[in-house]
Design a protein around this motif. Structure first.
Motif, PDB file in Angstrom:
ATOM      1  N   GLY A 190       0.992  -1.417   0.121  1.00  0.00           N
ATOM      2  CA  GLY A 190      -0.060  -0.091  -0.146  1.00  0.00           C
ATOM      3  C   GLY A 190       0.702   1.188   0.165  1.00  0.00           C
ATOM      4  O   GLY A 190       0.417   2.148  -0.573  1.00  0.00           O
ATOM      5  N   LEU A 191       1.773   1.038   0.637  1.00  0.00           N
ATOM      6  CA  LEU A 191       2.753   2.387   0.484  1.00  0.00           C
ATOM      7  C   LEU A 191       3.411   2.771  -0.539  1.00  0.00           C
ATOM      8  O   LEU A 191       3.538   3.809  -1.206  1.00  0.00           O
ATOM      9  N   VAL A 192       3.940   1.662  -1.307  1.00  0.00           N
ATOM     10  CA  VAL A 192       4.523   1.799  -2.726  1.00  0.00           C
ATOM     11  C   VAL A 192       3.436   2.047  -3.496  1.00  0.00           C
ATOM     12  O   VAL A 192       3.569   3.145  -4.392  1.00  0.00           O
ATOM     13  N   THR A 245       0.419   3.976  -3.095  1.00  0.00           N
ATOM     14  CA  THR A 245       0.276   5.177  -2.668  1.00  0.00           C
ATOM     15  C   THR A 245       1.226   6.272  -3.134  1.00  0.00           C
ATOM     16  O   THR A 245       1.125   7.278  -3.770  1.00  0.00           O
ATOM     17  N   ALA A 246       2.631   5.814  -3.026  1.00  0.00           N
ATOM     18  CA  ALA A 246       3.567   6.692  -3.734  1.00  0.00           C
ATOM     19  C   ALA A 246       3.270   6.725  -5.364  1.00  0.00           C
ATOM     20  O   ALA A 246       3.500   7.851  -5.754  1.00  0.00           O
ATOM     21  N   GLU A 247       3.080   5.623  -5.913  1.00  0.00           N
ATOM     22  CA  GLU A 247       2.894   5.822  -7.273  1.00  0.00           C
ATOM     23  C   GLU A 247       1.711   6.676  -7.838  1.00  0.00           C
ATOM     24  O   GLU A 247       1.627   7.386  -8.591  1.00  0.00           O
ATOM     25  N   LEU A 248       0.771   6.435  -6.952  1.00  0.00           N
ATOM     26  CA  LEU A 248      -0.430   7.316  -7.232  1.00  0.00           C
ATOM     27  C   LEU A 248      -0.290   8.809  -7.244  1.00  0.00           C
ATOM     28  O   LEU A 248      -0.628   9.608  -7.896  1.00  0.00           O
ATOM     29  N   LEU A 249       0.553   9.233  -5.998  1.00  0.00           N
ATOM     30  CA  LEU A 249       0.894  10.508  -5.727  1.00  0.00           C
ATOM     31  C   LEU A 249       2.000  11.212  -6.673  1.00  0.00           C
ATOM     32  O   LEU A 249       1.828  12.213  -7.049  1.00  0.00           O
ATOM     33  N   LEU A 250       2.899  10.267  -7.081  1.00  0.00           N
ATOM     34  CA  LEU A 250       3.915  10.729  -8.173  1.00  0.00           C
ATOM     35  C   LEU A 250       3.526  10.832  -9.212  1.00  0.00           C
ATOM     36  O   LEU A 250       4.537  11.398 -10.104  1.00  0.00           O
ATOM     37  N   VAL A 251       2.792   9.905  -9.648  1.00  0.00           N
ATOM     38  CA  VAL A 251       2.481   9.971 -11.516  1.00  0.00           C
ATOM     39  C   VAL A 251       1.264  10.456 -11.706  1.00  0.00           C
ATOM     40  O   VAL A 251       0.081   9.794 -11.504  1.00  0.00           O
ATOM     41  N   PRO A 252       1.309  11.562 -12.401  1.00  0.00           N
ATOM     42  CA  PRO A 252      -0.112  12.480 -12.893  1.00  0.00           C
ATOM     43  C   PRO A 252      -1.012  11.378 -14.010  1.00  0.00           C
ATOM     44  O   PRO A 252      -2.219  11.467 -13.798  1.00  0.00           O
ATOM     45  N   GLY A 253      -0.336  10.624 -14.655  1.00  0.00           N
ATOM     46  CA  GLY A 253      -1.022   9.548 -15.441  1.00  0.00           C
ATOM     47  C   GLY A 253      -1.917   8.810 -14.676  1.00  0.00           C
ATOM     48  O   GLY A 253      -2.784   7.963 -15.234  1.00  0.00           O
ATOM     49  N   ILE A 254      -1.452   8.270 -13.551  1.00  0.00           N
ATOM     50  CA  ILE A 254      -1.832   7.339 -12.728  1.00  0.00           C
ATOM     51  C   ILE A 254      -3.063   8.190 -11.883  1.00  0.00           C
ATOM     52  O   ILE A 254      -4.253   7.622 -11.701  1.00  0.00           O
ATOM     53  N   ARG A 255      -2.906   9.111 -11.271  1.00  0.00           N
ATOM     54  CA  ARG A 255      -3.880  10.094 -10.629  1.00  0.00           C
ATOM     55  C   ARG A 255      -4.998  10.234 -11.303  1.00  0.00           C
ATOM     56  O   ARG A 255      -6.017  10.483 -10.825  1.00  0.00           O
TER      57      ARG A 255
END
Length: 166
Positions: free
Chosen positions: A80-82, A84-94
């Motif tokens: 979940g931590l990884v 969440t970091a992906e979600l917050l760091l990558v605009p295309g995922i967000r």
């Protein structure tokens, strides 16, 4: 009116232009996609231990369920931590709704897995029926989170590295 008659949605077109490659990867392999297998397997193992305990009344399955639930929770926090970091760091995922649905389902799953483990630590005899019910709920949430995670990979290409053909 068919789909071909509609002009392209400008919001969706803008989202499709955004980068969706993994921000947290080792040698190009996304850590989140690699780490989710552990909590998934351990949530299902916890459910299996509960069913076997219900069927056999062998205390071994209480201990197995306790360990599986604890490691499901711990590995779920790591994944979940990884994620969440992906979600917050990558605009295309967000920018994708499936990302948020996946994240919410996964956070609910981690919460239920933690509750399931805590119940087993505090009252091992409460596995029937409460632990079994929590294990069933966790298995359902695993399916829901996995469904949306699969959509992200297979429909949106999130985290995939596609190399050009030679």
């Amino acid at each position: 009116m068919s789909e071909t008659d509609n002009p392209e949605n400008p919001v969706e077109a803008k989202i499709e232009e955004m980068d969706v490659s993994s921000a947290i990867a080792v040698a190009g392999h996304p850590l989140h996609a690699m780490s989710v297998h552990f909590p998934i397997a351990l949530v299902i193992a916890t459910l299996g231990a509960d069913v076997f305990y219900w069927w056999s009344a062998d205390p071994f399955w209480l201990r197995a369920g306790l360990w599986a639930a604890g490691f499901a929770f711990a590995s779920g926090i790591g994944a979940g931590l990884v994620g969440t970091a992906e979600l917050l760091l990558v605009p295309g995922i967000r920018g994708r709704v499936a990302s948020w649905a996946h994240g919410v389902a996964a956070m609910m799953l981690i919460s239920v897995a933690g509750l399931n483990w805590g119940l087993r630590l505090a009252a091992p005899d409460a596995v029937l029926p409460h632990g079994l019910l929590l294990s069933l709920l966790a298995a359902g949430l695993t399916g829901l989170a996995g469904w949306h995670g699969g959509k992200l990979i297979f429909h949106h290409g999130i985290g995939l590295m596609v190399s050009p053909r030679d």
